[in-house]
Enzyme design. Structure first.
Site: not given
Length: 319
Positions: A14, A105-107, A134, A138, A177, A276
């Protein structure tokens, strides 16, 4: 001049978006801190939207964190993110906002999806368990935007960034992260003369990293695309856009880069007993490239600049 409300202006993304809006000459930018406006409070968000009447909303607010944080606080992650999205998107619509950009998010993509991950991989498989709450939130944000577009004819868009880093990042030793966590750990190890730093997992997973300034530029690029061009490159039920750099690196290779930047000379060990996560997460960014945007900040430069920001802000960075 249009009034732009940036939700989450104190966060890493932001704040980068606000910087770039200001650099472009936008002067009618509206922001609120969490203390001034709790985005999980429906009544408060409703009143804010009615009184401020923004022309454009950029939804960059979210509860975010790494594997440890997602594993430890799954209820917080799904609840707070769902509430933020529902409140901001619906109340923006109720206040007459026709243009909105929400950041995901790519998740959102399944754990076992083919690489690189295309937008049409959404909802084709099981999510990564470590951040499923999460990810579900998203995904809901994407579908909220698509649904309001379909039913009400508004122009609500979604961009899905890969792993982000840069100035304003969270360097908390447990809840951050991977890249900022490594920067802090290797910096402290170098300063204390520690002989060995152990990283989570096997070090084999591969990740893609995008500088937050590139993400801000991509977000504004997508926001400002003419509607006909945006719709020509998306679909009503598949309207989100991947944002990344298109290349990835193993966590162990990343750790070695961070060690070099911070001056750490010791051993780097791995801890396979720790999770992982997904073994590879690389975005297919061809859709965005076809629209005319590609990343410009390469990883070595980005890590170095982020470390310098860390050094200059050790007493005040978010933790």
């Amino acid at each position: 001049m249009r009034k732009i409300y940036v939700a989450g202006h104190r966060g890493m993304v932001g704040s980068a978006i606000v910087r770039q809006l200001e650099a472009r000459g936008e002067t009618n930018i509206t922001t609120r801190t969490h203390a001034e406006l709790d985005l999980t409070d429906q009544a408060a968000v409703c009143e804010f939207m009615k009184s401020e009447k923004p022309d454009v909303v950029v939804l960059a607010a979210a509860k975010v964190g790494g594997i440890h944080a997602n594993n430890t606080y799954p209820a917080d992650f799904i609840y707070e993110n769902l509430m933020i999205e529902c409140n901001v998107i619906h109340q923006a619509f109720a206040a007459g906002v026709t243009q909105l950009l929400q950041l995901g998010s790519s998740c959102i993509y399944p754990r076992a999806v083919p690489q690189p991950m295309r937008e049409d991989a959404l909802l084709t498989g099981i999510l990564e368990p470590t951040n499923e709450p999460y990810a579900v939130a998203k995904i809901a944000g994407i579908k909220l935007c698509e649904s309001y577009n379909r039913q009400h004819g508004v122009d609500y868009r979604s961009v899905m960034p890969t792993n982000l880093y840069g100035p304003g990042d969270n360097f908390h030793p447990e809840n951050s992260h991977v890249l900022p966590a490594l920067i802090r750990r290797f910096h402290e190890a170098a300063q204390s003369g520690t002989d060995c730093v152990t990283i989570w997992g096997s070090g084999k997973p591969r990740r893609e990293f995008l500088h937050v300034d590139d993400m801000a530029a991509a977000s504004l690029f997508v926001l400002d695309l003419p509607k006909d061009i945006y719709e020509a490159n998306t679909e009503p039920m598949l309207s989100h856009i991947n944002v990344g750099c298109g290349t990835d690196i193993s966590i162990l290779e990343l750790a070695k880069k961070v060690a070099g930047v911070t001056g750490f000379k010791g051993e780097i060990a791995t801890d396979p007993s720790k999770p992982d996560g997904t073994m590879r997460k690389l975005m297919d960014v061809s859709r965005l490239a076809n629209m005319g945007w590609t990343a410009s900040i390469e990883l070595d430069r980005g890590i170095s600049e982020t470390y310098q920001w860390f050094l200059s802000n050790q007493d005040s960075f978010r933790a």
